[in-house]
Write an enzyme that holds these catalytic residues in place. Structure first.
Site, PDB file in Angstrom:
ATOM      1  N   ASP A  84       0.863  -1.242   0.098  1.00 16.12           N
ATOM      2  CA  ASP A  84      -0.064   0.010  -0.073  1.00 16.12           C
ATOM      3  C   ASP A  84       0.874   1.227  -0.005  1.00 16.12           C
ATOM      4  OD1 ASP A  84      -2.161   1.661  -0.019  1.00 16.12           O
ATOM      5  OD2 ASP A  84      -2.787   1.127   2.051  1.00 16.12           O
ATOM      6  N   ASP A 119      -3.640   7.789  -3.785  1.00 13.58           N
ATOM      7  CA  ASP A 119      -4.685   8.288  -3.939  1.00 13.58           C
ATOM      8  C   ASP A 119      -5.285   9.103  -3.005  1.00 13.58           C
ATOM      9  OD1 ASP A 119      -4.856   5.379  -2.955  1.00 13.58           O
ATOM     10  OD2 ASP A 119      -6.930   6.211  -2.678  1.00 13.58           O
ATOM     11  N   CYS A 269     -15.339 -23.647  15.738  1.00  8.71           N
ATOM     12  CA  CYS A 269     -15.254 -24.307  14.355  1.00  8.71           C
ATOM     13  C   CYS A 269     -14.347 -25.647  14.694  1.00  8.71           C
ATOM     14  CB  CYS A 269     -14.634 -23.498  13.334  1.00  8.71           C
ATOM     15  SG  CYS A 269     -12.906 -23.300  13.568  1.00  8.71           S
ATOM     16  N   CYS A 271     -11.192 -25.875  13.118  1.00  7.97           N
ATOM     17  CA  CYS A 271      -9.827 -25.818  12.834  1.00  7.97           C
ATOM     18  C   CYS A 271      -9.078 -26.374  14.011  1.00  7.97           C
ATOM     19  CB  CYS A 271      -9.694 -24.295  12.640  1.00  7.97           C
ATOM     20  SG  CYS A 271      -9.538 -23.393  14.040  1.00  7.97           S
TER      21      CYS A 271
END
Length: 654
Positions: A84, A119, A269, A271
């Protein structure tokens, strides 16, 4: 540099090539802080990472090491690295101590794979005057940055705040410049405040004007609950600092939301982290140790969701996944409903046929591309003066009609006794009207919906039936349909009790051809004395011959036609240019005649109605038929891409 492999709606899987390897998109880029790296993200599935060139530039120690050894060595990652430019710091602090030229040249110096111009990140909901002024600076800097670019691939960010027309203008102008990728910037505030509806408008306004051949990066989209929706809008890349930021606050990411460790009774979960630890274990750990484990969980969940999205694109079930994910939060559901307003744009990119069936999972499904496309095609099909609407039983409908038809309702003027001028259709959810001749064609046969209808589905059918009275002299509706959909008709017509319906094979194949290739294609393909061969196993139509010449084969999977050489010649000779055609240049002509696949860079024109998986004719500039095959991209993508296959050729030498 970028090549599409598979498609579903605006979602696509692809390959992005860089100096340090290929990236399979959609892809998640973990954010790596150049001073605070604590996790081996590559071991968890990262193919690309993103770090901040401005932070490196402003720290003398980091700057010296990156300048000598490169950014890959600095952050200990040997795969592709995006950097970036400092725009985030600009949005946070109002200023940065670097200019556009300096940041581009520094990114070149440290060997980044994908750099970013500096930008102006205009936040949401500012005044239009400010948005216009800052957008002008962003476009000036974008154009300027190309002067300093040498070896890196270069991002240029789409800005414009929450003004869709400014986003579209920015995207269109950037698309004219020689960039490789396009982030959609300044959207983090929308996601942080759950303004997903506005996010949809911002992304769609940008994507619809960006070149199809360039990957789109939704900046700051790090929560897995948003990934599926973002991919369905055409986004290819995401960056996530959320995995570590949430971990610092003891928060677990999941596809349905966020859990705080203090509230967990069970791990969220399966994992490795969740299998090997319990909430109590984690609560007893030192903060630093616990943070790493939760961050690993967050990345595991995030990468798993990216893989699930890729699989859904391969199956053609992306929108079913999106509908499931968007029911995790009311604002996400609102966003998905907003996406339905862009169905006309999405239709252009959705493949004509898919592996997966269409599943109706709620009122939002009525805004899906498949329904929109079907009704659009139906409106262009040849019409008779009267229409007979039959109730739906099992599929295929024509095999399970009642042997005798009883009570019917009618509104119209003709009241003719004969049945030759009657168009026969089945009424069913989700597609509304299905001509009997098309009841085996994808997706009209490959779908399922609940037997108990919601009010939106009932209203959908009511509106369709009501619209028929302006299109036909007489509409004849069965009593069962009248009751099921609350049509409120009164009995004044009955069909003869002995009247039986039979689907004529000739009418069927001509209707399928018109539906698949466009009105008039049936007459073009299937005139003359034909022989129609059915499968001995299934009884379905399989081959259509004219004498000894095979014209077309009807695929068992979707009941659409695959052309033969004779079929391609017929379609070509009787369909006006450029319908159903892809026109290639002289360099590609010999390869097309040999039956080799057509690459996008060799196509100079094509029918604007071509969709991915369509059967197409391959011709030269003189409209000489060279070959035929299956489109892998839609017409806009074929014309925009300069790499990758556009048409998988079936036969050449015509």
């Amino acid at each position: 540099m970028f090549e599409i492999k598979l498609k579903d709606n605006l979602g696509r899987t692809g390959i992005l090539k860089t100096k340090h390897g290929e990236i399979r998109t959609p892809a998640l880029m973990p954010v790596i802080h150049p001073r605070k790296q604590s996790i081996d993200v590559k071991s968890l599935g990262a193919e690309i990472v993103i770090t901040n060139a401005y932070i490196i530039y402003k720290n003398e120690e980091l700057k010296e090491k990156a300048s000598k050894e490169g950014v890959h060595s600095l952050i200990n990652f040997d795969g592709p690295v995006m950097t970036d430019s400092g725009s985030f710091q600009l949005s946070e602090y109002g200023d940065v101590d670097i200019n556009n030229q300096e940041v581009i040249e520094f990114q070149e110096l440290i060997g980044t794979d994908i750099g970013t111009s500096l930008d102006i990140p205009t936040p949401p909901h500012v005044s239009r005057g400010r948005a216009e002024k800052e957008l002008e600076i962003t476009l000036e800097r974008a154009k300027e940055s190309l002067k300093y670019k040498k070896d890196i691939l270069l991002n240029s960010v789409v800005q414009g705040s929450t003004f869709p027309d400014l986003r579209s203008h920015c995207a269109e102008e950037l698309g004219k410049m020689d960039f490789e990728l396009h982030p959609i910037g300044a959207v983090v505030p929308l996601m942080e405040t759950y303004q997903y509806k506005d996010l949809v408008d911002v992304v769609m306004a940008s994507v619809s004007y960006l070149p199809d051949s360039r990957p789109r990066h939704l900046m700051g989209a790090g929560h897995p609950m948003i990934f599926a929706l973002a991919v369905a809008m055409g986004c290819d890349l995401f960056d996530s600092a959320a995995y570590i930021l949430y971990a610092e606050d003891d928060r677990f990411l999941t596809v349905t939301g966020t859990y705080k460790l203090e509230n967990l009774v069970e791990m969220p979960c399966s994992c490795p982290v969740c299998i090997e630890h319990t909430p109590d274990n984690l609560r007893k750990m030192e903060k630093s140790e616990r943070k790493v484990l939760i961050a690993q969980h967050n990345l595991n969940v995030s990468f798993a969701e990216i893989r699930r999205i890729k699989q859904s694109i391969a199956e053609g079930s992306l929108m079913e996944l999106v509908e499931t994910r968007c029911r995790a939060h009311p604002r996400l559901l609102e966003a998905y409903r907003q996406l339905g307003k862009y169905v006309g744009l999405m239709e252009k990119y959705d493949p004509a046929s898919k592996k997966s069936a269409f599943f109706y999972s709620g009122p939002e499904s009525l805004n899906r591309v498949e329904i929109y496309r079907h009704l659009e095609k139906l409106s262009k099909m040849p019409k008779k003066s009267r229409i007979l609407l039959l109730p739906a039983n099992r599929k295929p409908y024509h095999k399970y009609l009642p042997p005798e038809l009883g009570e019917f309702f009618s509104e119209g003027a003709s009241k003719k006794a004969g049945m030759d001028d009657i168009q026969i259709m089945v009424v069913d959810v989700p597609f509304g009207l299905i001509p009997l001749e098309l009841d085996e064609v994808y997706p009209l046969a490959q779908n399922d919906a609940p037997g108990i209808l919601d009010l939106d589905a009932i209203q959908f059918v009511q509106e369709i039936v009501e619209s028929l009275y302006d299109q036909y002299e007489e509409v004849i509706v069965s009593a069962e349909i009248n009751r099921k959909y609350n049509l409120g008709l009164f009995s004044d017509y009955s069909l003869p009790e002995t009247f039986k319906i039979k689907v004529d094979d000739q009418q069927k194949i001509m209707a399928v051809a018109d539906y698949q290739f466009g009105p008039g294609a049936g007459e073009a393909l299937f005139s003359g004395n034909l022989e129609i061969i059915r499968s001995k196993k299934t009884g379905k139509i399989r081959h259509i011959y004219y004498g000894d010449e095979l014209i077309a084969t009807m695929r068992a999977s979707d009941s659409l036609f695959v052309l033969s050489k004779e079929g391609a010649r017929r379609l070509h000779s009787r369909r006006e240019y450029p319908k159903n055609r892809v026109i290639v240049n002289s360099d590609s002509e010999p390869y097309a005649r040999e039956g080799k696949s057509i690459f996008a860079k060799f196509v100079i024109e094509c029918d604007k109605n071509i969709r991915a998986t369509d059967e197409v004719l391959i011709v030269n500039e003189n409209d000489d038929l060279l070959a035929f095959g299956k489109a892998l991209l839609n017409s806009a993508e074929i014309m925009d891409f300069q790499v990758g296959q556009a048409i998988k050729t079936r036969k050449g030498g015509l």
